[in-house]
Design a protein around this motif. Sequence first.
Motif, PDB file in Angstrom:
ATOM      1  N   ASP A  24      45.241  28.760  28.172  1.00  0.00           N
ATOM      2  CA  ASP A  24      45.479  30.002  28.900  1.00  0.00           C
ATOM      3  C   ASP A  24      45.416  29.720  30.396  1.00  0.00           C
ATOM      4  OD1 ASP A  24      45.285  33.135  28.782  1.00  0.00           O
ATOM      5  OD2 ASP A  24      43.734  32.494  30.199  1.00  0.00           O
ATOM      6  N   GLY A  25      46.265  30.382  31.161  1.00  0.00           N
ATOM      7  CA  GLY A  25      46.203  30.203  32.605  1.00  0.00           C
ATOM      8  C   GLY A  25      46.789  31.380  33.354  1.00  0.00           C
ATOM      9  N   ASP A  26      46.285  31.616  34.557  1.00  0.00           N
ATOM     10  CA  ASP A  26      46.764  32.670  35.446  1.00  0.00           C
ATOM     11  C   ASP A  26      47.145  32.066  36.786  1.00  0.00           C
ATOM     12  OD1 ASP A  26      46.351  34.765  33.666  1.00  0.00           O
ATOM     13  OD2 ASP A  26      44.314  35.135  34.362  1.00  0.00           O
ATOM     14  N   TYR A  27      48.152  32.645  37.415  1.00  0.00           N
ATOM     15  CA  TYR A  27      48.573  32.230  38.747  1.00  0.00           C
ATOM     16  C   TYR A  27      48.584  33.473  39.630  1.00  0.00           C
ATOM     17  CZ  TYR A  27      51.266  30.290  42.565  1.00  0.00           C
ATOM     18  OH  TYR A  27      51.670  29.867  43.799  1.00  0.00           O
ATOM     19  N   HIS A  28      47.779  33.460  40.681  1.00  0.00           N
ATOM     20  CA  HIS A  28      47.682  34.607  41.589  1.00  0.00           C
ATOM     21  C   HIS A  28      48.752  34.481  42.675  1.00  0.00           C
ATOM     22  CE1 HIS A  28      43.886  36.325  40.052  1.00  0.00           C
ATOM     23  NE2 HIS A  28      43.732  35.091  39.611  1.00  0.00           N
ATOM     24  N   LEU A  29      49.708  35.395  42.652  1.00  0.00           N
ATOM     25  CA  LEU A  29      50.767  35.418  43.656  1.00  0.00           C
ATOM     26  C   LEU A  29      50.264  35.983  44.978  1.00  0.00           C
ATOM     27  CD1 LEU A  29      53.594  36.672  41.318  1.00  0.00           C
ATOM     28  CD2 LEU A  29      53.336  34.365  42.236  1.00  0.00           C
ATOM     29  N   SER A  30      49.292  36.869  44.896  1.00  0.00           N
ATOM     30  CA  SER A  30      48.657  37.448  46.075  1.00  0.00           C
ATOM     31  C   SER A  30      47.238  37.836  45.683  1.00  0.00           C
ATOM     32  CB  SER A  30      49.434  38.680  46.572  1.00  0.00           C
ATOM     33  OG  SER A  30      49.306  39.748  45.656  1.00  0.00           O
ATOM     34  N   LYS A  31      46.538  38.487  46.590  1.00  0.00           N
ATOM     35  CA  LYS A  31      45.164  38.913  46.317  1.00  0.00           C
ATOM     36  C   LYS A  31      45.093  39.885  45.133  1.00  0.00           C
ATOM     37  CE  LYS A  31      41.559  41.660  48.451  1.00  0.00           C
ATOM     38  NZ  LYS A  31      41.276  42.574  49.546  1.00  0.00           N
ATOM     39  N   ASN A  32      46.124  40.714  44.988  1.00  0.00           N
ATOM     40  CA  ASN A  32      46.080  41.790  43.994  1.00  0.00           C
ATOM     41  C   ASN A  32      47.043  41.622  42.821  1.00  0.00           C
ATOM     42  OD1 ASN A  32      44.187  43.093  45.564  1.00  0.00           O
ATOM     43  ND2 ASN A  32      45.715  44.261  46.662  1.00  0.00           N
ATOM     44  N   PHE A  33      47.906  40.618  42.837  1.00  0.00           N
ATOM     45  CA  PHE A  33      48.936  40.515  41.812  1.00  0.00           C
ATOM     46  C   PHE A  33      49.017  39.090  41.282  1.00  0.00           C
ATOM     47  CE2 PHE A  33      53.386  39.897  40.489  1.00  0.00           C
ATOM     48  CZ  PHE A  33      53.466  40.873  39.522  1.00  0.00           C
ATOM     49  N   GLY A  34      49.252  38.965  39.971  1.00  0.00           N
ATOM     50  CA  GLY A  34      49.368  37.640  39.388  1.00  0.00           C
ATOM     51  C   GLY A  34      50.132  37.642  38.085  1.00  0.00           C
ATOM     52  N   LEU A  35      50.431  36.444  37.625  1.00  0.00           N
ATOM     53  CA  LEU A  35      51.130  36.227  36.368  1.00  0.00           C
ATOM     54  C   LEU A  35      50.315  35.271  35.509  1.00  0.00           C
ATOM     55  CD1 LEU A  35      54.694  35.608  37.825  1.00  0.00           C
ATOM     56  CD2 LEU A  35      53.847  37.723  36.803  1.00  0.00           C
ATOM     57  N   GLY A  36      50.447  35.391  34.213  1.00  0.00           N
ATOM     58  CA  GLY A  36      49.709  34.505  33.332  1.00  0.00           C
ATOM     59  C   GLY A  36      50.485  34.215  32.068  1.00  0.00           C
ATOM     60  N   MET A  37      50.039  33.177  31.386  1.00  0.00           N
ATOM     61  CA  MET A  37      50.664  32.796  30.132  1.00  0.00           C
ATOM     62  C   MET A  37      49.609  32.148  29.249  1.00  0.00           C
ATOM     63  SD  MET A  37      54.085  30.591  29.765  1.00  0.00           S
ATOM     64  CE  MET A  37      54.943  30.497  28.228  1.00  0.00           C
ATOM     65  N   ARG A  60      51.158  31.728  18.732  1.00  0.00           N
ATOM     66  CA  ARG A  60      51.202  32.930  19.571  1.00  0.00           C
ATOM     67  C   ARG A  60      51.474  32.514  21.018  1.00  0.00           C
ATOM     68  NH1 ARG A  60      45.476  35.510  17.468  1.00  0.00           N
ATOM     69  NH2 ARG A  60      46.111  35.825  15.320  1.00  0.00           N
ATOM     70  N   ILE A  61      52.478  33.111  21.607  1.00  0.00           N
ATOM     71  CA  ILE A  61      52.776  32.894  23.026  1.00  0.00           C
ATOM     72  C   ILE A  61      52.739  34.264  23.698  1.00  0.00           C
ATOM     73  CG2 ILE A  61      54.485  32.108  24.697  1.00  0.00           C
ATOM     74  CD1 ILE A  61      55.543  30.231  22.493  1.00  0.00           C
ATOM     75  N   ARG A  62      52.015  34.348  24.801  1.00  0.00           N
ATOM     76  CA  ARG A  62      51.893  35.618  25.528  1.00  0.00           C
ATOM     77  C   ARG A  62      52.189  35.396  27.003  1.00  0.00           C
ATOM     78  NH1 ARG A  62      46.752  35.937  22.584  1.00  0.00           N
ATOM     79  NH2 ARG A  62      47.086  37.241  20.775  1.00  0.00           N
ATOM     80  N   GLU A  63      52.944  36.327  27.580  1.00  0.00           N
ATOM     81  CA  GLU A  63      53.197  36.341  29.015  1.00  0.00           C
ATOM     82  C   GLU A  63      52.623  37.639  29.562  1.00  0.00           C
ATOM     83  OE1 GLU A  63      55.993  36.635  26.866  1.00  0.00           O
ATOM     84  OE2 GLU A  63      56.126  34.498  26.516  1.00  0.00           O
ATOM     85  N   ARG A  64      52.047  37.586  30.756  1.00  0.00           N
ATOM     86  CA  ARG A  64      51.432  38.800  31.301  1.00  0.00           C
ATOM     87  C   ARG A  64      51.598  38.857  32.813  1.00  0.00           C
ATOM     88  NH1 ARG A  64      47.836  35.733  29.274  1.00  0.00           N
ATOM     89  NH2 ARG A  64      46.502  34.514  30.600  1.00  0.00           N
ATOM     90  N   ALA A  65      51.607  40.079  33.295  1.00  0.00           N
ATOM     91  CA  ALA A  65      51.555  40.365  34.727  1.00  0.00           C
ATOM     92  C   ALA A  65      50.358  41.275  34.922  1.00  0.00           C
ATOM     93  CB  ALA A  65      52.829  41.051  35.194  1.00  0.00           C
TER      94      ALA A  65
END
Length: 117
Positions: A24-37, A60-65
């Motif tokens: 699992d991992g998340d990438y923060h595009l800014s202080k308040n917004f990010g994407l993960g998979m 199971r594959i999941r994408e999230r904002a």
Amino acid sequence: MNLLYSWSRHDFVKHWQISKLGLDGDYHLSKNFGLGMSYEWAIIFPYGKLPISEKWNEHRIRERAFFQDKIGSVKVRAVFELGQFLRNSDFLNRSRVQLAIKFPLLKNKNGEQLLGM
């Protein structure tokens, strides 16, 4: 990036329910917004009063904002998730929306939260 393994048992520890291995991992595009998979490999076992007919292997594959912000002393977080599941030979889709609101119920004289959600 997180690597996780979890398992569930039934009748205390007598019978298997589910075994999951995931990344699992998340990438923060800014202080308040990010994407993960995330990816999980799960084995689901027959258990309980209405058991499944056989053991399932599931990918199971999941994408999230996600969006998070603080308005005064209230923290708000929203997650939008899409999921794809390959279970034996079946392909399934799912979408989820999660909203979380945290706020203090009790603060001390210094403004620190003592009790809250």
